[in-house]
Design an enzyme around this catalytic site. Structure first.
Site, PDB file in Angstrom:
ATOM      1  N   LYS A 172       0.754  -1.097   0.171  1.00 45.87           N
ATOM      2  CA  LYS A 172       0.032   0.035   0.062  1.00 45.87           C
ATOM      3  C   LYS A 172       0.910   1.348   0.030  1.00 45.87           C
ATOM      4  O   LYS A 172       1.524   1.466   0.897  1.00 45.87           O
ATOM      5  CB  LYS A 172      -0.861   0.102   1.281  1.00 45.87           C
ATOM      6  CG  LYS A 172      -1.789   1.077   1.296  1.00 45.87           C
ATOM      7  CD  LYS A 172      -2.492   1.448   2.611  1.00 45.87           C
ATOM      8  CE  LYS A 172      -2.095   2.783   3.028  1.00 45.87           C
ATOM      9  NZ  LYS A 172      -2.279   4.108   2.513  1.00 45.87           N
ATOM     10  N   GLY A 225       7.170   5.038   8.155  1.00 45.46           N
ATOM     11  CA  GLY A 225       6.190   6.068   8.175  1.00 45.46           C
ATOM     12  C   GLY A 225       6.442   6.863   9.351  1.00 45.46           C
ATOM     13  O   GLY A 225       7.598   6.697  10.065  1.00 45.46           O
ATOM     14  N   THR A 227       6.127   7.806  13.504  1.00 42.64           N
ATOM     15  CA  THR A 227       6.215   7.008  14.832  1.00 42.64           C
ATOM     16  C   THR A 227       4.974   6.796  15.440  1.00 42.64           C
ATOM     17  O   THR A 227       4.903   5.470  15.895  1.00 42.64           O
ATOM     18  CB  THR A 227       7.183   7.919  15.752  1.00 42.64           C
ATOM     19  OG1 THR A 227       8.667   7.890  15.287  1.00 42.64           O
ATOM     20  CG2 THR A 227       7.451   7.316  17.158  1.00 42.64           C
ATOM     21  N   THR A 229       1.907   6.269  13.941  1.00 43.50           N
ATOM     22  CA  THR A 229       1.601   5.094  13.023  1.00 43.50           C
ATOM     23  C   THR A 229       2.304   3.742  13.439  1.00 43.50           C
ATOM     24  O   THR A 229       1.517   2.753  13.693  1.00 43.50           O
ATOM     25  CB  THR A 229       1.503   5.351  11.756  1.00 43.50           C
ATOM     26  OG1 THR A 229       1.377   6.785  11.488  1.00 43.50           O
ATOM     27  CG2 THR A 229       0.799   4.390  10.909  1.00 43.50           C
ATOM     28  N   GLU A 247      10.380   1.558  10.321  1.00 45.40           N
ATOM     29  CA  GLU A 247      11.420   2.528  10.070  1.00 45.40           C
ATOM     30  C   GLU A 247      10.552   4.007  10.137  1.00 45.40           C
ATOM     31  O   GLU A 247       9.619   4.135   9.200  1.00 45.40           O
ATOM     32  CB  GLU A 247      11.967   2.712   8.490  1.00 45.40           C
ATOM     33  CG  GLU A 247      12.796   1.368   8.217  1.00 45.40           C
ATOM     34  CD  GLU A 247      13.372   1.106   6.857  1.00 45.40           C
ATOM     35  OE1 GLU A 247      13.103   1.932   6.036  1.00 45.40           O
ATOM     36  OE2 GLU A 247      14.275   0.305   6.769  1.00 45.40           O
ATOM     37  N   CYS A 281      13.017  11.850   5.595  1.00 51.48           N
ATOM     38  CA  CYS A 281      13.394  11.469   7.081  1.00 51.48           C
ATOM     39  C   CYS A 281      14.818  11.582   7.652  1.00 51.48           C
ATOM     40  O   CYS A 281      14.949  11.895   8.664  1.00 51.48           O
ATOM     41  CB  CYS A 281      12.731   9.921   6.991  1.00 51.48           C
ATOM     42  SG  CYS A 281      14.034   8.791   6.025  1.00 51.48           S
ATOM     43  N   GLU A 383       9.067  16.102  15.518  1.00 53.41           N
ATOM     44  CA  GLU A 383       9.303  16.078  14.167  1.00 53.41           C
ATOM     45  C   GLU A 383       8.455  16.818  13.357  1.00 53.41           C
ATOM     46  O   GLU A 383       7.252  16.525  13.499  1.00 53.41           O
ATOM     47  CB  GLU A 383       9.085  14.640  13.593  1.00 53.41           C
ATOM     48  CG  GLU A 383       9.666  14.536  12.213  1.00 53.41           C
ATOM     49  CD  GLU A 383       9.414  12.822  11.713  1.00 53.41           C
ATOM     50  OE1 GLU A 383       8.299  12.551  11.913  1.00 53.41           O
ATOM     51  OE2 GLU A 383      10.516  12.566  10.892  1.00 53.41           O
TER      52      GLU A 383
HETATM   53  P1  NDP Z   1       2.022   7.958   8.153  1.00 56.90           P
HETATM   54  O1  NDP Z   1       2.665   7.154   9.406  1.00 56.90           O
HETATM   55  O2  NDP Z   1       1.271   8.886   8.308  1.00 56.90           O
HETATM   56  O3  NDP Z   1       1.977   6.939   6.877  1.00 56.90           O
HETATM   57  C1  NDP Z   1       2.880   6.151   6.295  1.00 56.90           C
HETATM   58  C2  NDP Z   1       1.515   4.928   5.891  1.00 56.90           C
HETATM   59  O4  NDP Z   1       1.285   4.231   6.685  1.00 56.90           O
HETATM   60  C3  NDP Z   1       0.929   5.354   4.580  1.00 56.90           C
HETATM   61  O5  NDP Z   1       0.683   4.602   3.720  1.00 56.90           O
HETATM   62  C4  NDP Z   1      -0.299   5.552   5.556  1.00 56.90           C
HETATM   63  O6  NDP Z   1      -1.375   5.636   4.652  1.00 56.90           O
HETATM   64  C5  NDP Z   1       0.008   4.322   6.431  1.00 56.90           C
HETATM   65  N1  NDP Z   1      -1.053   4.241   7.584  1.00 56.90           N
HETATM   66  C6  NDP Z   1      -1.266   5.164   8.302  1.00 56.90           C
HETATM   67  N2  NDP Z   1      -2.220   4.942   9.245  1.00 56.90           N
HETATM   68  C7  NDP Z   1      -2.261   3.511   9.184  1.00 56.90           C
HETATM   69  C8  NDP Z   1      -2.912   2.623  10.007  1.00 56.90           C
HETATM   70  N3  NDP Z   1      -3.243   2.611  11.142  1.00 56.90           N
HETATM   71  N4  NDP Z   1      -2.435   1.114   9.722  1.00 56.90           N
HETATM   72  C9  NDP Z   1      -1.686   0.800   8.753  1.00 56.90           C
HETATM   73  N5  NDP Z   1      -1.219   1.911   7.947  1.00 56.90           N
HETATM   74  C10 NDP Z   1      -1.213   2.877   8.179  1.00 56.90           C
HETATM   75  O7  NDP Z   1       3.678   8.561   7.523  1.00 56.90           O
HETATM   76  P2  NDP Z   1       3.537   9.719   6.337  1.00 56.90           P
HETATM   77  O8  NDP Z   1       3.142   9.061   5.035  1.00 56.90           O
HETATM   78  O9  NDP Z   1       2.899  11.078   6.940  1.00 56.90           O
HETATM   79  O10 NDP Z   1       5.234   9.951   6.145  1.00 56.90           O
HETATM   80  C11 NDP Z   1       5.892  10.642   6.906  1.00 56.90           C
HETATM   81  C12 NDP Z   1       6.695   9.953   8.311  1.00 56.90           C
HETATM   82  O11 NDP Z   1       7.150   9.013   7.781  1.00 56.90           O
HETATM   83  C13 NDP Z   1       7.586  11.004   9.040  1.00 56.90           C
HETATM   84  O12 NDP Z   1       7.472  10.610  10.225  1.00 56.90           O
HETATM   85  C14 NDP Z   1       9.008  10.425   8.530  1.00 56.90           C
HETATM   86  O13 NDP Z   1      10.093  10.595   9.381  1.00 56.90           O
HETATM   87  C15 NDP Z   1       8.815   9.020   8.183  1.00 56.90           C
HETATM   88  N6  NDP Z   1       9.655   8.358   7.207  1.00 56.90           N
HETATM   89  C16 NDP Z   1      10.454   7.497   7.906  1.00 56.90           C
HETATM   90  C17 NDP Z   1      11.740   7.170   7.076  1.00 56.90           C
HETATM   91  C18 NDP Z   1      12.685   6.128   7.594  1.00 56.90           C
HETATM   92  O14 NDP Z   1      13.194   5.307   6.877  1.00 56.90           O
HETATM   93  N7  NDP Z   1      12.871   6.015   8.941  1.00 56.90           N
HETATM   94  C19 NDP Z   1      11.779   7.276   5.817  1.00 56.90           C
HETATM   95  C20 NDP Z   1      10.678   8.115   5.231  1.00 56.90           C
HETATM   96  C21 NDP Z   1       9.762   8.523   6.075  1.00 56.90           C
HETATM   97  P3  NDP Z   1      -2.171   7.046   4.284  1.00 56.90           P
HETATM   98  O15 NDP Z   1      -0.982   7.870   4.074  1.00 56.90           O
HETATM   99  O16 NDP Z   1      -2.509   6.689   3.087  1.00 56.90           O
HETATM  100  O17 NDP Z   1      -3.004   7.099   5.368  1.00 56.90           O
END
Ligand code: NDP
Length: 479
Positions: A172, A225, A227, A229, A247, A281, A383
């Site tokens: 997804k 994504g 922290t 989530t 991650e 990130c 963040e």
């Molecule tokens: P989110 O945590 O909001 O979303 C990440 C993914 O998880 C999206 O596909 C989202 O769907 C999905 N999601 C949201 N809620 C749920 C749930 N309850 N169950 C399952 N899946 C869910 O992150 P962002 O998209 O806003 O990305 C930014 C974040 O990602 C920042 O905190 C950044 O630091 C982190 N990040 C970390 C990296 C690393 O390597 N450590 C690399 C890149 C980013 P949808 O968006 O469709 O709601």
């Protein structure tokens, strides 16, 4: 443009026919729709993946590698289409998508295609008594969930090793950046990836994302994504004993000593602070500067940042584009207000930008530099994930270390110094999964990657990523 799910080798609407709007952040305008998938879509995808698993997992690894190379070639053949889609969906400068996101997606498929042909497992001899060997077998059906900031880059970082190791995947992308994942589905069809091996479902996190995490037959979740989530996913997956790779977010320090190569440091710090509008990130959002050069650094950095042009991401000359969504822009602006309330000084930036022409309704924020904040201020702790950095002085290594480690996160860190001993000693004490010395964002795909503390679990690189996507089984044979 209407985006479709990719399930069992076919492009299709979701069962419930629900659709959501896809918005271009640079214009604020709707330019297409994406499926709003639910539990029932995950159910048919899992069924297809389970059916595909026996033949996919028993393919010789060279055969699986050939499919990965074909996907890499398929993306390459449609390179400019992927570049335009990545920029349009995300608001990132098209030059960045061309230089980083799409080449990296191609190399992810190539890298793991090669890596699986080199993958081996261990044998432990108990002389005269027994021999143990480790079978590393694919897990089965696995889930890959990725964020919006580097859409196809991070999506492929999960999908490629999962497929290479012999798993079938339910993936997804973020609902705000679905377009390159859809193009990837088209490429998979073009290259004849067997039906059900990869299934790409679109929709919201709490709906289809949660359905993936909750499905009992999906045995591992690789998630990148935020922290918050990550915590929700971990809480849901743990009682089902799913394998988890998380991650997560960061609040990365960029520690600058007076003896560094100043010009090189300044140029790279501009990039490490504001690349992709600060929405990487690994961006260094907390700049920590030795007091001897603090005033000079603030002056020089402010001068460079205030001269940065923000523009239409589709323009080849643009270096700073739009933020990914209206809600994200509002979050970033709210942190700038918080910084002012907490006594911070806005050195430059601090405002939303109202552009003319095509981008008049887009989500643009000035690159913003803030000084004078306490190290415990929210903008130094939380963040923001946007074009906002703070600068704080330090007077000793101990103080630099304490500021750097004084957050819940531990993703990455950059150290600028020419004192080798100091650099290595500090690197060993920094609580971060990745430490760069006199550079930023150099990545060798074989090295461990990931965060400590609230930035996640499972630092993986190269063959270790493949290991995550396998079950290890010890076989002990008595001699
Ligand atoms: P989110 O945590 O909001 O979303 C990440 C993914 O998880 C999206 O596909 C989202 O769907 C999905 N999601 C949201 N809620 C749920 C749930 N309850 N169950 C399952 N899946 C869910 O992150 P962002 O998209 O806003 O990305 C930014 C974040 O990602 C920042 O905190 C950044 O630091 C982190 N990040 C970390 C990296 C690393 O390597 N450590 C690399 C890149 C980013 P949808 O968006 O469709 O709601």
């Amino acid at each position: 443009m209407k985006i479709l799910n990719y399930i069992n080798g076919s492009l299709m609407d979701p069962i419930g026919s629900g659709q959501m709007e896809n918005i271009e952040p640079a214009t604020g305008l709707v330019y297409g729709s994406i499926p709003r998938s639910m539990n029932e879509d995950v159910a048919i995808a899992v069924e297809a993946a389970e059916k595909a698993f026996p033949s996919w997992s028993s393919l010789n690894q060279n055969e699986r590698a050939k499919y990965l190379f074909a996907i890499a070639d398929g993306i390459k053949a449609r390179f400019e289409e992927f570049v335009a889609a990545e920029s349009k969906d995300n608001g990132k400068p098209i030059s960045l998508a061309r230089a980083v996101d799409i080449p990296r997606a191609i190399s992810n498929f190539k890298h793991f295609g090669h890596a699986i042909t080199q993958f081996s497992s261990e044998s432990h001899s108990m002389p005269g008594l027994a021999i143990n060997y480790t079978l590393r077998q694919p897990i089965g059906v696995v889930g890959c969930i990725s964020p919006w900031n580097l859409p196809i880059y991070l999506f492929s970082w999960k999908i490629a090793p999962a497929l290479a190791a012999g798993n079938c995947v339910i993936a997804k992308p973020s609902e705000v950046t679905p377009l390159t994942a859809y193009l990837l589905a088209e490429v998979c069809k073009e290259v004849g990836l067997p039906d059900g091996v990869l299934n790409i479902l679109h929709g919201t996190g709490p709906e289809v994302g949660d359905a993936i995490v909750s499905h009992p037959k999906i045995k591992a979740i690789s998630f990148t994504g935020g922290t918050t989530t990550g915590k929700i996913i971990a809480a849901k997956a743990a009682p089902m004993f799913k394998k988890l790779s998380l991650e997560l977010g960061g609040k990365n320090p960029n520690i600058i000593f007076a003896d560094c190569d100043y010009d090189e440091m300044l140029t790279t710090t501009v990039r490490s602070s504001f690349a992709n509008q600060g929405q990487i990130c690994l961006c260094g959002s907390r700049i920590i500067v030795e007091d001897k050069i603090y005033d000079k650094f603030v002056r020089d950095f402010r001068e460079k940042i205030s001269a940065m042009a923000v523009g239409d991401p589709q323009d080849n000359a643009t270096k700073m584009g739009a933020l990914v969504s209206k809600s994200h822009m509002e979050k970033v602006l709210s942190y700038i207000d918080i910084a002012k309330d907490e006594g911070g000084k806005i050195e430059t930036g601090g405002q939303q930008i109202h552009m003319n022409g095509r981008c008049a309704q887009g989500y643009f924020v000035q690159p913003t530099v803030i000084t004078g904040l306490d190290i415990n201020a929210r903008c130094n702790q939380e963040e923001i994930f946007g074009p906002v950095v703070t600068i704080t002085p330090f007077s000793s290594i101990e103080e630099a270390l304490s500021i750097a480690n004084g957050v819940v996160y531990g993703l990455s860190c950059t150290i600028w110094t020419n004192n080798i001993k100091r650099a290595h000693n500090l690197a060993a004490k920094i609580e971060a999964g990745v430490v760069w010395i006199n550079c930023w964002l150099l990545r060798d795909l074989r090295t461990p990657f990931g965060g400590m503390k609230a930035s996640g679990v499972g630092r993986e690189g190269g063959l270790e990523v493949l290991r995550f996507f396998t079950e290890a089984k010890n076989v002990c044979v008595k001699l």
